[in-house]
Design a protein around this motif. Sequence first.
Motif, PDB file in Angstrom:
ATOM      1  N   PHE A   1       0.851  -1.192   0.000  1.00 44.45           N
ATOM      2  CA  PHE A   1       0.000   0.000   0.000  1.00 44.45           C
ATOM      3  C   PHE A   1       0.888   1.242   0.000  1.00 44.45           C
ATOM      4  CE2 PHE A   1       0.311  -1.780   4.275  1.00 44.45           C
ATOM      5  CZ  PHE A   1       0.831  -0.732   5.016  1.00 44.45           C
ATOM      6  N   ASP A   2       0.343   2.347  -0.497  1.00 46.52           N
ATOM      7  CA  ASP A   2       1.106   3.591  -0.617  1.00 46.52           C
ATOM      8  C   ASP A   2       1.151   4.340   0.715  1.00 46.52           C
ATOM      9  OD1 ASP A   2       1.572   3.113  -3.287  1.00 46.52           O
ATOM     10  OD2 ASP A   2      -0.177   4.259  -3.957  1.00 46.52           O
ATOM     11  N   LEU A   3       2.175   5.189   0.834  1.00 49.19           N
ATOM     12  CA  LEU A   3       2.322   6.051   2.005  1.00 49.19           C
ATOM     13  C   LEU A   3       2.169   7.505   1.566  1.00 49.19           C
ATOM     14  CD1 LEU A   3       5.490   4.445   3.656  1.00 49.19           C
ATOM     15  CD2 LEU A   3       3.105   4.065   4.270  1.00 49.19           C
ATOM     16  N   PRO A   4       1.105   8.187   2.019  1.00 45.21           N
ATOM     17  CA  PRO A   4       0.948   9.603   1.641  1.00 45.21           C
ATOM     18  C   PRO A   4       2.079  10.488   2.145  1.00 45.21           C
ATOM     19  CG  PRO A   4      -1.107   8.692   2.512  1.00 45.21           C
ATOM     20  CD  PRO A   4      -0.036   7.679   2.789  1.00 45.21           C
ATOM     21  N   ASP A   5       2.690  10.095   3.270  1.00 48.13           N
ATOM     22  CA  ASP A   5       3.781  10.880   3.859  1.00 48.13           C
ATOM     23  C   ASP A   5       4.878   9.916   4.302  1.00 48.13           C
ATOM     24  OD1 ASP A   5       5.503  12.503   5.232  1.00 48.13           O
ATOM     25  OD2 ASP A   5       4.000  13.351   6.590  1.00 48.13           O
ATOM     26  N   GLU A   6       5.989   9.891   3.555  1.00 45.78           N
ATOM     27  CA  GLU A   6       7.056   8.930   3.849  1.00 45.78           C
ATOM     28  C   GLU A   6       7.763   9.215   5.175  1.00 45.78           C
ATOM     29  OE1 GLU A   6       8.763  12.127   1.131  1.00 45.78           O
ATOM     30  OE2 GLU A   6       6.944  10.920   1.269  1.00 45.78           O
ATOM     31  N   SER A   7       7.552  10.379   5.756  1.00 44.61           N
ATOM     32  CA  SER A   7       8.227  10.703   7.013  1.00 44.61           C
ATOM     33  C   SER A   7       7.650   9.935   8.202  1.00 44.61           C
ATOM     34  CB  SER A   7       8.126  12.208   7.293  1.00 44.61           C
ATOM     35  OG  SER A   7       6.773  12.580   7.528  1.00 44.61           O
ATOM     36  N   LYS A   8       6.489   9.277   8.008  1.00 40.97           N
ATOM     37  CA  LYS A   8       5.849   8.557   9.111  1.00 40.97           C
ATOM     38  C   LYS A   8       6.144   7.048   9.067  1.00 40.97           C
ATOM     39  CE  LYS A   8       2.141  11.924   9.694  1.00 40.97           C
ATOM     40  NZ  LYS A   8       0.678  12.174   9.775  1.00 40.97           N
ATOM     41  N   GLN A   9       7.188   6.661   8.339  1.00 42.11           N
ATOM     42  CA  GLN A   9       7.529   5.244   8.222  1.00 42.11           C
ATOM     43  C   GLN A   9       7.813   4.619   9.591  1.00 42.11           C
ATOM     44  OE1 GLN A   9      11.014   5.336   5.794  1.00 42.11           O
ATOM     45  NE2 GLN A   9      10.028   6.639   4.271  1.00 42.11           N
ATOM     46  N   GLN A  10       8.610   5.288  10.379  1.00 43.78           N
ATOM     47  CA  GLN A  10       9.022   4.696  11.652  1.00 43.78           C
ATOM     48  C   GLN A  10       7.853   4.561  12.614  1.00 43.78           C
ATOM     49  OE1 GLN A  10      11.943   3.252  12.014  1.00 43.78           O
ATOM     50  NE2 GLN A  10      12.273   3.909   9.894  1.00 43.78           N
ATOM     51  N   ILE A  11       6.915   5.490  12.552  1.00 41.65           N
ATOM     52  CA  ILE A  11       5.736   5.400  13.428  1.00 41.65           C
ATOM     53  C   ILE A  11       4.915   4.176  13.058  1.00 41.65           C
ATOM     54  CG2 ILE A  11       3.643   6.579  14.193  1.00 41.65           C
ATOM     55  CD1 ILE A  11       4.986   9.229  13.512  1.00 41.65           C
ATOM     56  N   ILE A  12       4.740   3.953  11.754  1.00 45.43           N
ATOM     57  CA  ILE A  12       4.011   2.769  11.300  1.00 45.43           C
ATOM     58  C   ILE A  12       4.740   1.508  11.747  1.00 45.43           C
ATOM     59  CG2 ILE A  12       3.321   1.452   9.257  1.00 45.43           C
ATOM     60  CD1 ILE A  12       2.784   4.041   7.826  1.00 45.43           C
ATOM     61  N   ALA A  13       6.056   1.490  11.566  1.00 45.07           N
ATOM     62  CA  ALA A  13       6.845   0.311  11.941  1.00 45.07           C
ATOM     63  C   ALA A  13       6.724   0.018  13.431  1.00 45.07           C
ATOM     64  CB  ALA A  13       8.303   0.519  11.554  1.00 45.07           C
ATOM     65  N   GLN A  14       6.746   1.059  14.260  1.00 47.13           N
ATOM     66  CA  GLN A  14       6.656   0.863  15.710  1.00 47.13           C
ATOM     67  C   GLN A  14       5.284   0.333  16.113  1.00 47.13           C
ATOM     68  OE1 GLN A  14       7.640   4.703  17.310  1.00 47.13           O
ATOM     69  NE2 GLN A  14       9.776   4.605  16.599  1.00 47.13           N
ATOM     70  N   GLN A  15       4.222   0.878  15.503  1.00 42.45           N
ATOM     71  CA  GLN A  15       2.872   0.487  15.900  1.00 42.45           C
ATOM     72  C   GLN A  15       2.505  -0.910  15.401  1.00 42.45           C
ATOM     73  OE1 GLN A  15      -0.246   3.359  15.481  1.00 42.45           O
ATOM     74  NE2 GLN A  15       1.103   5.106  15.856  1.00 42.45           N
TER      75      GLN A  15
ATOM     76  N   ALA B   1       4.899  -3.321  15.005  1.00 40.76           N
ATOM     77  CA  ALA B   1       6.018  -4.227  15.348  1.00 40.76           C
ATOM     78  C   ALA B   1       5.567  -5.461  16.114  1.00 40.76           C
ATOM     79  CB  ALA B   1       7.073  -3.461  16.144  1.00 40.76           C
ATOM     80  N   ASN B   2       4.591  -5.329  17.002  1.00 35.97           N
ATOM     81  CA  ASN B   2       4.186  -6.446  17.860  1.00 35.97           C
ATOM     82  C   ASN B   2       2.897  -7.119  17.398  1.00 35.97           C
ATOM     83  OD1 ASN B   2       6.395  -6.014  19.654  1.00 35.97           O
ATOM     84  ND2 ASN B   2       5.265  -4.318  20.603  1.00 35.97           N
ATOM     85  N   ASP B   3       2.462  -6.808  16.206  1.00 41.79           N
ATOM     86  CA  ASP B   3       1.228  -7.434  15.702  1.00 41.79           C
ATOM     87  C   ASP B   3       1.500  -8.906  15.399  1.00 41.79           C
ATOM     88  OD1 ASP B   3      -0.927  -8.333  13.922  1.00 41.79           O
ATOM     89  OD2 ASP B   3      -1.511  -6.225  13.880  1.00 41.79           O
ATOM     90  N   PRO B   4       0.764  -9.825  16.033  1.00 38.07           N
ATOM     91  CA  PRO B   4       1.035 -11.261  15.827  1.00 38.07           C
ATOM     92  C   PRO B   4       0.731 -11.745  14.416  1.00 38.07           C
ATOM     93  CG  PRO B   4      -1.002 -10.946  17.068  1.00 38.07           C
ATOM     94  CD  PRO B   4      -0.359  -9.596  16.956  1.00 38.07           C
ATOM     95  N   GLY B   5      -0.052 -10.980  13.662  1.00 34.55           N
ATOM     96  CA  GLY B   5      -0.409 -11.414  12.312  1.00 34.55           C
ATOM     97  C   GLY B   5       0.585 -10.980  11.251  1.00 34.55           C
ATOM     98  N   ILE B   6       1.633 -10.249  11.655  1.00 35.20           N
ATOM     99  CA  ILE B   6       2.600  -9.717  10.691  1.00 35.20           C
ATOM    100  C   ILE B   6       3.937 -10.438  10.853  1.00 35.20           C
ATOM    101  CG2 ILE B   6       3.913  -7.680   9.993  1.00 35.20           C
ATOM    102  CD1 ILE B   6       1.525  -5.977  10.765  1.00 35.20           C
ATOM    103  N   LYS B   7       4.421 -11.011   9.746  1.00 37.24           N
ATOM    104  CA  LYS B   7       5.742 -11.659   9.757  1.00 37.24           C
ATOM    105  C   LYS B   7       6.859 -10.650   9.562  1.00 37.24           C
ATOM    106  CE  LYS B   7       5.032 -16.409   8.135  1.00 37.24           C
ATOM    107  NZ  LYS B   7       5.364 -17.373   7.051  1.00 37.24           N
ATOM    108  N   ASP B   8       6.654  -9.713   8.617  1.00 40.01           N
ATOM    109  CA  ASP B   8       7.725  -8.772   8.293  1.00 40.01           C
ATOM    110  C   ASP B   8       7.124  -7.533   7.660  1.00 40.01           C
ATOM    111  OD1 ASP B   8      10.263  -7.767   8.159  1.00 40.01           O
ATOM    112  OD2 ASP B   8      11.115  -9.484   7.104  1.00 40.01           O
TER     113      ASP B   8
ATOM    114  N   ARG C   1      -6.440  -4.439  11.272  1.00 43.36           N
ATOM    115  CA  ARG C   1      -5.600  -3.747  12.263  1.00 43.36           C
ATOM    116  C   ARG C   1      -4.605  -2.809  11.583  1.00 43.36           C
ATOM    117  NH1 ARG C   1      -5.696  -8.986  14.619  1.00 43.36           N
ATOM    118  NH2 ARG C   1      -3.574  -9.447  13.900  1.00 43.36           N
ATOM    119  N   ILE C   2      -4.049  -3.251  10.447  1.00 40.49           N
ATOM    120  CA  ILE C   2      -3.138  -2.380   9.685  1.00 40.49           C
ATOM    121  C   ILE C   2      -3.883  -1.135   9.212  1.00 40.49           C
ATOM    122  CG2 ILE C   2      -1.752  -2.198   7.586  1.00 40.49           C
ATOM    123  CD1 ILE C   2      -1.210  -5.232   7.855  1.00 40.49           C
ATOM    124  N   GLU C   3      -5.102  -1.343   8.729  1.00 37.82           N
ATOM    125  CA  GLU C   3      -5.902  -0.203   8.263  1.00 37.82           C
ATOM    126  C   GLU C   3      -6.181   0.782   9.396  1.00 37.82           C
ATOM    127  OE1 GLU C   3     -10.113   0.765   5.931  1.00 37.82           O
ATOM    128  OE2 GLU C   3      -9.619  -1.294   6.512  1.00 37.82           O
TER     129      GLU C   3
END
Length: 789
Positions: free
Chosen positions: A464-478, A480-487, A630-632
């Motif tokens: 999916f696209d990112l409207p603002d690439e500066s928020k990458q790390q915030i997405i990664a942090q939120q 990070a602990n989702d059990p349904g996400i491998k990578d 949850r990602i949405e």
Amino acid sequence: MFRSYLLSTIRIMQRNLSYVLLNVFGLTISVASCLMIFLIVRNELGYDSFHHKASRTYRVTMHALDYNPSVSMAIAPALRNDFPELENVSQVWYRNNGMVKIGQQRFPADGFLFADGQFTGIFDYQWLQGNPRTALSEPNTIVLTESIARKYFGGKDPMGQLLNLDNRLDLKVTGLIKDVPGNTHLPFGFLVSFESIRKDLEKGSAMREFYAIMGGNTYIVLPEHYPVAKLESRLPGFITKNWGADIAKEATLPLQPLRDIHFDQRYLNNSVSPTTSRSTYWALAIVALFIIITACINFINLATAQATRRAKEVGVRKVLGANRPQLIRQFLGETAFLVVISLLLGIIIAYLFMPQAVNWLDIKLDHTQIFQPVILCLVLVLGLLIVLLAGLYPAFIQSAFKPVLSLKSSTGNNFRGLTLRKSLVFVQFAASQILIVGTLIVARQMDFFKNQDLGFNKEAVITFDLPDESKQQIIAQQLANDPGIKDLSFSSGAPSYNSSFAPFRAPAIGLTKDDVTEIKFIDEHYTDMFGLRMLAGNKIVKQHENDTTHQLVINETLMHKLGIQNPQDAIGKGFIASGEPVTITGVMQDFQSESKHKKRRPCILLYRADRFFSASVKLQPQHMRETIARIEKVWTGLFPDDLFDYEFIDDHIAQFYKQEQKVYTAFRLFSILAILIGCLGLYGLVAFSAVQRTREVGIRKVLGASIFNIVGLFAKEFMLLIAIAFLVAAPVAYYMMHAWLENFAYHIGINAAIFLAALAVSFIIAGSTIAYQSVKAAVANPLKNLRTE
């Protein structure tokens, strides 16, 4: 006289009901199939032909390092200025996705155009409201298609309504058109005036520089009787005048005929809609021809088989004064009666099943087109051809019986050995085997598309696209602990997406002329998540934005372009990309970023966080829907004004082969029908053969013949014909399918196993068809047969 013929025909058909049903069913299915194939082929080969200026309309494209359907936005104004004789010059900018907001409601916008005021002067659409000449002339205006208007506004009149596009443009509805036909290379849901974005484009280089290509297309219409070659000869001077002689030496502006765009595979991976080969649909038309020929062969074979039963009837009619022309008219009338019934039933079946077929083939086609005058004329011509092809020979044969021999019942013994029937069955088997081979090869090629190693892991990955690439790390942090996400990985695009290209050269090894390479900007997780295989050097790792040295990983194809054979030898080597010297730090195995129609491109991978416009998430196979929800939720919390729109990479790759999937589905459907029709004829022949040989079978059983012997008696003749037909069908099928496979840079090989499988399938189909009637004859009581014969 007509009433007499009609009554006689009805009585004869009542006495031979099984013969009538076999013929009517076979002809009905063949007529319905041919009608559907004709509509499909007519639709697919008629791409963009519905525009009345289509023959004079061209897309201005660019050829420098590669063929590109897009040109700079600066081309259209310059063309209007330098070639005032052109009837129309229009520029458009296609967008694959966006977001429409109406009040508090938000809608995904999949496929729309920014188009200037001359667009509607080139392309014909059915306008329901608004003025096509002025609807797009002003900024901040929009023209909706009927289905999109219904989606956005329900039953409310859309004219004058306001909506917002991408949180940026407030647009007023100034027009309403019918939905765009499916056979166009420019499918869209709505049109936005190009004037709405012109000022923004003029701030940058898009409206000035020749190589400032953003995905825009330019279309021109030549005056009537104006040779295109005349304009093409002036285009090099046009480039020199506006952008300099250096650019004129390295780039050209090919003019692509509008009606060729859908079939021009040079531009394959840059087109808005997938391209295909015309020969593919001509092959489907050949299937229709096979179907009709098969049905006619059935009719002739069954009619000639019936002739032995009607020998005495012919003898009596001749004794009572009937002449040969009268008998020919009688038999042709019977054929015509069956054909008319079949035509009517075929039209009804085609009408009823066309919506389902259209759904299977994923095409836009109105089934009511069956009742268009041109289609009805085709049906009449088809009916006449069937009457002539299927009726003339049996009519002449049956009318030629001599009364004395007919009344003595000797005609059947002589007639049964006619070689024509064997020849027709031979043709039928050969056609069926060509279809079987073709279907098997298409099936294997489609399996190759879907399951062959692409060089990366695509399973359960969404992007999916990112409207603002500066928020990458915030997405990664939120996440990070989702059990349904491998990578999770950020990049400029997943392996099967390409958007950035650059020239490269290597003067040190003699590569002084620019070639083109794809560039992917990736993070440190990309290589492992997609399972890319490193051959030498180090994979990309995270870099600080102030780092002065850049990691650069290249693929095998680029390595070979640079004249290096060993991956280890490539490490530390340099070349020039986008005008700057770069040094190789790693080599990876090739992966497929485009469809297999084209060979793999050179590719460079770099770490550059400010170009990470896309996120890719590898999901756990369990509860994927809940994980996506949850990602949405996280995404919407960070971008509340935008709409979350994701795509499975599997689905994206499937779009590469959308046209081939259509063809494969059509081949499967109609090849099965053609084989079914052939089986009906074979079943009827064996049935009549069993009736004619009742006494022979009885005698053989009395003398000790087993059921196996009796079945072999009926089967051996047809099995021999299948084997001989295979010798003819195999080279024809090989030639046809080899030509089709040449459309792909990567394809399967045609080996003997495919032909052996086709032969085995032919034997199984024929054996199954023969088995019922031959076993029925074999198990019958021989005493009863000898007593009643």
